[in-house]
Design a protein around this motif. Structure first.
Motif, PDB file in Angstrom:
ATOM      1  N   UNK A  87       1.005  -1.234   0.155  1.00 17.73           N
ATOM      2  CA  UNK A  87       0.109   0.106   0.103  1.00 17.73           C
ATOM      3  C   UNK A  87       0.867   1.257   0.072  1.00 17.73           C
ATOM      4  N   UNK A  88       0.676   2.174  -0.969  1.00 16.12           N
ATOM      5  CA  UNK A  88       1.508   3.461  -0.926  1.00 16.12           C
ATOM      6  C   UNK A  88       0.883   4.333   0.111  1.00 16.12           C
ATOM      7  N   UNK A  89       1.865   4.777   0.935  1.00 11.46           N
ATOM      8  CA  UNK A  89       1.547   5.844   2.170  1.00 11.46           C
ATOM      9  C   UNK A  89       2.478   7.062   1.724  1.00 11.46           C
ATOM     10  N   UNK A  90       1.746   7.988   0.971  1.00 10.68           N
ATOM     11  CA  UNK A  90       2.796   9.130   0.559  1.00 10.68           C
ATOM     12  C   UNK A  90       3.205  10.168   1.707  1.00 10.68           C
ATOM     13  N   UNK A  91       4.426  10.245   1.710  1.00 13.32           N
ATOM     14  CA  UNK A  91       4.918  11.388   2.602  1.00 13.32           C
ATOM     15  C   UNK A  91       4.226  12.706   2.364  1.00 13.32           C
ATOM     16  N   UNK A  92       3.848  12.875   1.359  1.00 17.89           N
ATOM     17  CA  UNK A  92       3.109  14.076   0.958  1.00 17.89           C
ATOM     18  C   UNK A  92       1.622  14.097   1.850  1.00 17.89           C
ATOM     19  N   UNK A  93       1.132  13.139   2.298  1.00 14.73           N
ATOM     20  CA  UNK A  93      -0.016  12.918   3.000  1.00 14.73           C
ATOM     21  C   UNK A  93       0.445  12.788   4.459  1.00 14.73           C
ATOM     22  N   UNK A  94       1.546  11.966   4.822  1.00 15.17           N
ATOM     23  CA  UNK A  94       1.960  11.552   6.191  1.00 15.17           C
ATOM     24  C   UNK A  94       3.161  12.133   6.388  1.00 15.17           C
ATOM     25  N   UNK A  95       3.379  13.448   6.671  1.00 20.53           N
ATOM     26  CA  UNK A  95       4.689  14.226   6.676  1.00 20.53           C
ATOM     27  C   UNK A  95       5.432  13.906   7.786  1.00 20.53           C
ATOM     28  N   UNK A  96       4.263  13.691   8.906  1.00 23.85           N
ATOM     29  CA  UNK A  96       4.902  13.235  10.454  1.00 23.85           C
ATOM     30  C   UNK A  96       4.914  11.738  10.532  1.00 23.85           C
ATOM     31  N   UNK A  97       4.755  10.987   9.547  1.00 26.46           N
ATOM     32  CA  UNK A  97       4.651   9.369   9.722  1.00 26.46           C
ATOM     33  C   UNK A  97       3.309   9.089   9.987  1.00 26.46           C
ATOM     34  N   UNK A 153      -5.913  -9.663  10.825  1.00 26.72           N
ATOM     35  CA  UNK A 153      -5.874 -10.563   9.647  1.00 26.72           C
ATOM     36  C   UNK A 153      -4.521 -10.535   9.136  1.00 26.72           C
ATOM     37  N   UNK A 154      -3.732  -9.588   9.347  1.00 27.74           N
ATOM     38  CA  UNK A 154      -2.385  -9.639   8.825  1.00 27.74           C
ATOM     39  C   UNK A 154      -1.488  -8.739   9.810  1.00 27.74           C
ATOM     40  N   UNK A 155      -0.049  -8.711   9.566  1.00 15.18           N
ATOM     41  CA  UNK A 155       0.733  -8.028  10.253  1.00 15.18           C
ATOM     42  C   UNK A 155       1.807  -7.208   9.508  1.00 15.18           C
ATOM     43  N   UNK A 156       1.974  -6.060   9.939  1.00 17.09           N
ATOM     44  CA  UNK A 156       2.881  -4.966   9.106  1.00 17.09           C
ATOM     45  C   UNK A 156       4.318  -5.804   9.165  1.00 17.09           C
ATOM     46  N   UNK A 157       4.996  -5.802   7.915  1.00 15.35           N
ATOM     47  CA  UNK A 157       6.292  -6.396   7.957  1.00 15.35           C
ATOM     48  C   UNK A 157       7.340  -5.199   7.218  1.00 15.35           C
ATOM     49  N   UNK A 158       6.799  -4.281   6.849  1.00  8.66           N
ATOM     50  CA  UNK A 158       7.518  -3.040   6.431  1.00  8.66           C
ATOM     51  C   UNK A 158       8.254  -2.399   7.500  1.00  8.66           C
ATOM     52  N   UNK A 159       9.252  -1.452   7.178  1.00  5.62           N
ATOM     53  CA  UNK A 159       9.906  -0.728   8.472  1.00  5.62           C
ATOM     54  C   UNK A 159       8.971   0.437   8.924  1.00  5.62           C
ATOM     55  N   UNK A 160       9.104   0.901  10.121  1.00  7.85           N
ATOM     56  CA  UNK A 160       8.303   1.992  10.553  1.00  7.85           C
ATOM     57  C   UNK A 160       8.599   3.039   9.692  1.00  7.85           C
ATOM     58  N   UNK A 161       7.289   3.707   9.275  1.00  7.03           N
ATOM     59  CA  UNK A 161       7.371   4.887   8.313  1.00  7.03           C
ATOM     60  C   UNK A 161       7.599   4.751   6.747  1.00  7.03           C
ATOM     61  N   UNK A 162       7.879   3.391   6.525  1.00  9.85           N
ATOM     62  CA  UNK A 162       8.104   3.273   4.964  1.00  9.85           C
ATOM     63  C   UNK A 162       7.080   3.958   4.261  1.00  9.85           C
ATOM     64  N   UNK A 163       7.374   4.104   3.060  1.00  9.14           N
ATOM     65  CA  UNK A 163       6.315   4.936   2.037  1.00  9.14           C
ATOM     66  C   UNK A 163       5.700   4.004   1.336  1.00  9.14           C
ATOM     67  N   UNK A 164       6.177   2.367   1.359  1.00 13.23           N
ATOM     68  CA  UNK A 164       5.287   1.484   0.803  1.00 13.23           C
ATOM     69  C   UNK A 164       4.948   0.485   1.968  1.00 13.23           C
ATOM     70  N   UNK A 165       3.813   0.309   2.522  1.00 11.76           N
ATOM     71  CA  UNK A 165       3.188  -0.327   3.882  1.00 11.76           C
ATOM     72  C   UNK A 165       2.929  -1.711   3.391  1.00 11.76           C
ATOM     73  N   UNK A 166       3.798  -2.629   3.939  1.00 10.42           N
ATOM     74  CA  UNK A 166       3.926  -4.028   3.470  1.00 10.42           C
ATOM     75  C   UNK A 166       3.098  -4.603   4.649  1.00 10.42           C
ATOM     76  N   UNK A 167       2.043  -5.426   4.264  1.00  4.81           N
ATOM     77  CA  UNK A 167       1.249  -6.354   5.309  1.00  4.81           C
ATOM     78  C   UNK A 167       1.248  -7.818   4.897  1.00  4.81           C
ATOM     79  N   UNK A 168       1.771  -8.562   5.533  1.00  2.00           N
ATOM     80  CA  UNK A 168       1.711  -9.883   5.535  1.00  2.00           C
ATOM     81  C   UNK A 168       0.318 -10.602   6.158  1.00  2.00           C
ATOM     82  N   UNK A 169      -0.121 -11.387   5.366  1.00  2.00           N
ATOM     83  CA  UNK A 169      -1.473 -12.168   5.810  1.00  2.00           C
ATOM     84  C   UNK A 169      -1.034 -13.167   6.849  1.00  2.00           C
TER      85      UNK A 169
END
Length: 162
Positions: A115-125, A132-148
């Motif tokens: 999932x794209x989470x643009x810095x333009x929208x979330x400047x402060x993170x 049903x899933x867990x976040x596997x991307x690094x905190x604050x990543x511009x691409x949110x990755x969720x593993x089922x």
């Protein structure tokens, strides 16, 4: 494909309707660039006024950027049920079934959705809640990755400003 307007309400409406119906879209155009297919001044449709310069400051139509740049799924390991972005609260929600299209089984546990989470929208993170899933991307990543998760029938994700 849409664009060639400076009406922010038209642009936000198009982006929001595409999300409501879970379809992709393309904005026309990056720059006016003396395009012979354009009627009217090229700057009417441009996101960037002078492509020979960096896309910063007065060289960008920031009102259009606010209308167009929102969080959205890039690749879903399953069948999208819904997704949307509340512009007033900047909360993004997505739900998908882990089922494959046409009833051909399910995506395996650990399959990734991006999932794209643009810095333009979330400047402060942003902060994320997933069921049903867990976040596997690094905190604050511009691409949110969720593993089922194993046994999940549906995955729900909510991202909000930090």
């Amino acid at each position: 494909e849409f664009g060639a307007t400076t009406k922010q309400t038209t642009l936000t409406s198009m982006v929001d309707r595409a999300a409501e119906h879970r379809i992709g879209w393309q904005y026309w155009a990056y720059c006016g660039c003396e395009d012979p297919t354009t009627t009217g001044p090229g700057s009417t449709q441009a996101l960037v006024f002078d492509p020979s310069k960096a896309p910063r400051g007065a060289n960008v139509d920031w009102a259009k950027m606010r209308a167009l740049v929102i969080p959205h799924p890039l690749a879903v390991s399953g069948t999208p049920v819904s997704y949307g972005f509340d512009r007033s609260t900047r909360v993004f929600r997505a739900v998908w079934s882990t089922a494959r299209a046409a009833g051909k089984g399910r995506f395996a546990a650990g399959s990734h959705t991006r999932i794209a989470v643009p810095r333009f929208v979330y400047r402060d993170g942003y902060v994320v809640r997933a069921t049903g899933g867990r976040v596997v991307s690094q905190s604050g990543a511009r691409t949110l990755v969720v593993a089922q998760e194993r046994g999940a029938q549906r995955v729900r994700v909510v991202a909000r400003p930090r």
